[in-house]
Scaffold this motif. Structure first.
Motif, PDB file in Angstrom:
ATOM      1  N   ALA A  41       5.029   2.437 -17.341  1.00 48.43           N
ATOM      2  CA  ALA A  41       4.614   3.663 -18.015  1.00 48.43           C
ATOM      3  C   ALA A  41       5.733   4.232 -18.877  1.00 48.43           C
ATOM      4  CB  ALA A  41       4.170   4.699 -16.982  1.00 48.43           C
ATOM      5  N   GLU A  42       6.980   4.127 -18.404  1.00 51.20           N
ATOM      6  CA  GLU A  42       8.108   4.760 -19.100  1.00 51.20           C
ATOM      7  C   GLU A  42       8.569   3.945 -20.311  1.00 51.20           C
ATOM      8  OE1 GLU A  42       7.744   5.767 -14.914  1.00 51.20           O
ATOM      9  OE2 GLU A  42       8.054   3.851 -15.959  1.00 51.20           O
ATOM     10  N   GLN A  43       8.391   2.633 -20.255  1.00 47.44           N
ATOM     11  CA  GLN A  43       8.786   1.728 -21.344  1.00 47.44           C
ATOM     12  C   GLN A  43      10.254   1.938 -21.723  1.00 47.44           C
ATOM     13  OE1 GLN A  43       5.945   2.006 -24.576  1.00 47.44           O
ATOM     14  NE2 GLN A  43       4.322   1.085 -23.348  1.00 47.44           N
ATOM     15  N   SER A  44      11.106   1.944 -20.719  1.00 40.99           N
ATOM     16  CA  SER A  44      12.527   2.211 -20.925  1.00 40.99           C
ATOM     17  C   SER A  44      13.290   0.941 -21.284  1.00 40.99           C
ATOM     18  CB  SER A  44      13.137   2.819 -19.663  1.00 40.99           C
ATOM     19  OG  SER A  44      13.252   1.836 -18.642  1.00 40.99           O
ATOM     20  N   ILE A  45      14.533   1.113 -21.706  1.00 41.50           N
ATOM     21  CA  ILE A  45      15.371  -0.020 -22.057  1.00 41.50           C
ATOM     22  C   ILE A  45      15.749  -0.823 -20.809  1.00 41.50           C
ATOM     23  CG2 ILE A  45      17.541   1.297 -21.979  1.00 41.50           C
ATOM     24  CD1 ILE A  45      18.427  -0.388 -24.435  1.00 41.50           C
ATOM     25  N   ARG A  46      15.962  -0.142 -19.693  1.00 40.69           N
ATOM     26  CA  ARG A  46      16.288  -0.865 -18.459  1.00 40.69           C
ATOM     27  C   ARG A  46      15.076  -1.642 -17.949  1.00 40.69           C
ATOM     28  NH1 ARG A  46      19.771   3.689 -17.728  1.00 40.69           N
ATOM     29  NH2 ARG A  46      21.932   3.042 -17.226  1.00 40.69           N
ATOM     30  N   GLN A  47      13.907  -1.107 -18.111  1.00 42.90           N
ATOM     31  CA  GLN A  47      12.701  -1.851 -17.721  1.00 42.90           C
ATOM     32  C   GLN A  47      12.511  -3.081 -18.602  1.00 42.90           C
ATOM     33  OE1 GLN A  47      10.089   1.528 -18.073  1.00 42.90           O
ATOM     34  NE2 GLN A  47       9.866   1.746 -15.857  1.00 42.90           N
ATOM     35  N   ALA A  48      12.927  -2.991 -19.855  1.00 40.54           N
ATOM     36  CA  ALA A  48      12.874  -4.156 -20.737  1.00 40.54           C
ATOM     37  C   ALA A  48      13.844  -5.226 -20.246  1.00 40.54           C
ATOM     38  CB  ALA A  48      13.209  -3.751 -22.177  1.00 40.54           C
ATOM     39  N   ILE A  49      15.027  -4.820 -19.796  1.00 38.70           N
ATOM     40  CA  ILE A  49      15.994  -5.775 -19.253  1.00 38.70           C
ATOM     41  C   ILE A  49      15.417  -6.489 -18.043  1.00 38.70           C
ATOM     42  CG2 ILE A  49      18.248  -6.013 -18.136  1.00 38.70           C
ATOM     43  CD1 ILE A  49      19.212  -3.647 -19.860  1.00 38.70           C
ATOM     44  N   VAL A  50      14.770  -5.740 -17.156  1.00 39.84           N
ATOM     45  CA  VAL A  50      14.162  -6.337 -15.965  1.00 39.84           C
ATOM     46  C   VAL A  50      13.145  -7.401 -16.357  1.00 39.84           C
ATOM     47  CG1 VAL A  50      12.599  -5.872 -14.022  1.00 39.84           C
ATOM     48  CG2 VAL A  50      14.557  -4.377 -14.428  1.00 39.84           C
ATOM     49  N   GLN A  51      12.303  -7.092 -17.334  1.00 44.94           N
ATOM     50  CA  GLN A  51      11.276  -8.050 -17.758  1.00 44.94           C
ATOM     51  C   GLN A  51      11.893  -9.302 -18.379  1.00 44.94           C
ATOM     52  OE1 GLN A  51       7.598  -5.945 -19.570  1.00 44.94           O
ATOM     53  NE2 GLN A  51       9.210  -4.382 -19.575  1.00 44.94           N
ATOM     54  N   LYS A  52      12.939  -9.108 -19.165  1.00 46.01           N
ATOM     55  CA  LYS A  52      13.609 -10.257 -19.777  1.00 46.01           C
ATOM     56  C   LYS A  52      14.268 -11.135 -18.711  1.00 46.01           C
ATOM     57  CE  LYS A  52      12.907  -9.636 -24.227  1.00 46.01           C
ATOM     58  NZ  LYS A  52      12.337 -10.659 -25.144  1.00 46.01           N
ATOM     59  N   PHE A 112       8.621  -4.557 -28.654  1.00 48.19           N
ATOM     60  CA  PHE A 112       8.558  -5.255 -27.371  1.00 48.19           C
ATOM     61  C   PHE A 112       7.395  -4.764 -26.514  1.00 48.19           C
ATOM     62  CE2 PHE A 112       9.947  -5.293 -22.844  1.00 48.19           C
ATOM     63  CZ  PHE A 112       9.939  -6.664 -22.640  1.00 48.19           C
ATOM     64  N   TYR A 113       7.195  -3.450 -26.481  1.00 51.77           N
ATOM     65  CA  TYR A 113       6.162  -2.880 -25.619  1.00 51.77           C
ATOM     66  C   TYR A 113       4.787  -2.817 -26.289  1.00 51.77           C
ATOM     67  CZ  TYR A 113       9.503  -1.481 -22.001  1.00 51.77           C
ATOM     68  OH  TYR A 113      10.426  -1.491 -20.988  1.00 51.77           O
ATOM     69  N   ALA A 114       4.707  -3.122 -27.571  1.00 52.90           N
ATOM     70  CA  ALA A 114       3.424  -3.044 -28.273  1.00 52.90           C
ATOM     71  C   ALA A 114       2.420  -4.026 -27.673  1.00 52.90           C
ATOM     72  CB  ALA A 114       3.618  -3.353 -29.757  1.00 52.90           C
ATOM     73  N   GLU A 115       1.186  -3.588 -27.510  1.00 53.17           N
ATOM     74  CA  GLU A 115       0.136  -4.462 -27.011  1.00 53.17           C
ATOM     75  C   GLU A 115      -0.223  -5.505 -28.067  1.00 53.17           C
ATOM     76  OE1 GLU A 115      -1.090  -4.648 -24.058  1.00 53.17           O
ATOM     77  OE2 GLU A 115      -0.128  -2.870 -23.213  1.00 53.17           O
ATOM     78  N   LEU A 128      -3.930  -5.621 -34.758  1.00 61.65           N
ATOM     79  CA  LEU A 128      -2.531  -5.299 -34.548  1.00 61.65           C
ATOM     80  C   LEU A 128      -1.645  -6.426 -35.066  1.00 61.65           C
ATOM     81  CD1 LEU A 128      -2.267  -3.679 -31.014  1.00 61.65           C
ATOM     82  CD2 LEU A 128      -2.204  -2.578 -33.241  1.00 61.65           C
ATOM     83  N   SER A 129      -0.482  -6.067 -35.575  1.00 61.07           N
ATOM     84  CA  SER A 129       0.492  -7.053 -36.042  1.00 61.07           C
ATOM     85  C   SER A 129       1.830  -6.717 -35.420  1.00 61.07           C
ATOM     86  CB  SER A 129       0.591  -7.034 -37.574  1.00 61.07           C
ATOM     87  OG  SER A 129       1.564  -7.960 -38.013  1.00 61.07           O
ATOM     88  N   ARG A 130       2.353  -7.613 -34.591  1.00 56.66           N
ATOM     89  CA  ARG A 130       3.602  -7.341 -33.887  1.00 56.66           C
ATOM     90  C   ARG A 130       4.799  -7.615 -34.812  1.00 56.66           C
ATOM     91  NH1 ARG A 130       4.700  -7.081 -28.655  1.00 56.66           N
ATOM     92  NH2 ARG A 130       2.693  -7.972 -28.089  1.00 56.66           N
ATOM     93  N   GLY A 131       5.679  -6.638 -34.929  1.00 59.35           N
ATOM     94  CA  GLY A 131       6.892  -6.827 -35.706  1.00 59.35           C
ATOM     95  C   GLY A 131       8.007  -7.379 -34.842  1.00 59.35           C
TER      96      GLY A 131
END
Length: 244
Positions: A41-52, A112-115, A128-131
């Motif tokens: 829900a928060e779409q934070s930078i640390r959550q992005a690190i976890v996913q990567k 990164f978080y875009a559907e 949608l077009s992902r950049g």
């Protein structure tokens, strides 16, 4: 007696997964939406690190499986993907460590978080077009955070060289495909893997080592100094083993 296939890869994978389990609990957990899918829900930078990191470890398992199966072209494709994931982790983690979350990082997170689709009930009609943030921009930020001058340019050149070398696997270039050929014909199932196995195993060891350093910098971004020190020590041990 030969070592089992997990002699090098197995301990690294286990150490990385143990570290990951510590890190993934440090962010708010995903929530299930009405459609049943989990999202942060928060779409934070640390959550992005976890996913990567999750994709990094999954990819390393894939590299080992493809190596043992003798599917070296596909191994090359996976390693190209992992190189970019590792760069992304450094890009995000260094921004947190240095308190330097730039507009480029915010742009990266937005993409990164875009559907993937605007309408899950009509994916064909979705518009949608992902950049994306250009790879050279990500690489420049990572290298620029700790390097300068000739050292920085050398690091950039190395990054470009690695990317170019593996592009042939991704795009099925002729020189890379011809590595599959033997007098008996093209090896399309890994039947003659023993001819190429040693060199591809040596190559795979590098991406595993870089994954440890990516986990270390991630631990630093999460202010886990104990895990950071542990991963650095583990990286030194693995590096020594690779040189022996």
């Amino acid at each position: 007696m030969s070592q089992p296939k997990t002699y090098f890869f197995g301990p690294i994978l286990q150490a990385l997964e143990n570290a990951f389990r510590q890190i993934e609990t440090k962010v708010p957990q995903p929530v299930r939406g009405r459609d049943g899918r989990f999202r942060y829900a928060e779409q934070s930078i640390r959550q992005a690190i976890v996913q990567k990191l999750a994709r990094l470890i999954s990819g390393l398992h894939s590299v080992e499986a493809l190596l043992e199966r003798g599917l070296f072209q596909e191994q090359g494709i996976m390693q190209r993907g992992l190189d970019e994931i590792e760069e992304d982790i450094w890009f995000l983690a260094l921004a947190v460590i240095n308190s330097d979350i730039t507009d480029r990082h915010m742009e990266y997170l937005r993409y990164f978080y875009a559907e993937e689709f605007s309408d899950q009930n009509d994916v064909v009609g979705s518009r949608l077009s992902r950049g994306m943030v250009k790879r050279d921009k990500i690489r420049a930020y990572v290298h620029g955070s700790s390097l300068s001058g000739a050292e920085l340019e050398r690091a950039k050149d190395v990054g470009r060289t690695i990317s170019k070398a593996y592009s042939g696997y991704v795009h099925a270039a002729s020189p890379h495909i011809m590595d599959m050929y033997f007098p008996e014909g093209f090896d399309v199932s890994g039947t003659w893997k023993h001819h190429r196995y040693p060199s591809h195993k040596r190559d795979a060891r590098n991406v595993y080592y870089r994954a440890i350093t990516a986990m270390a910098v991630s631990a630093k971004a999460f202010d886990d100094e104990t895990l950071f020190a542990s991963m650095r020590l583990f990286a030194s041990k693995v590096e020594s083993e690779m040189r022996s």
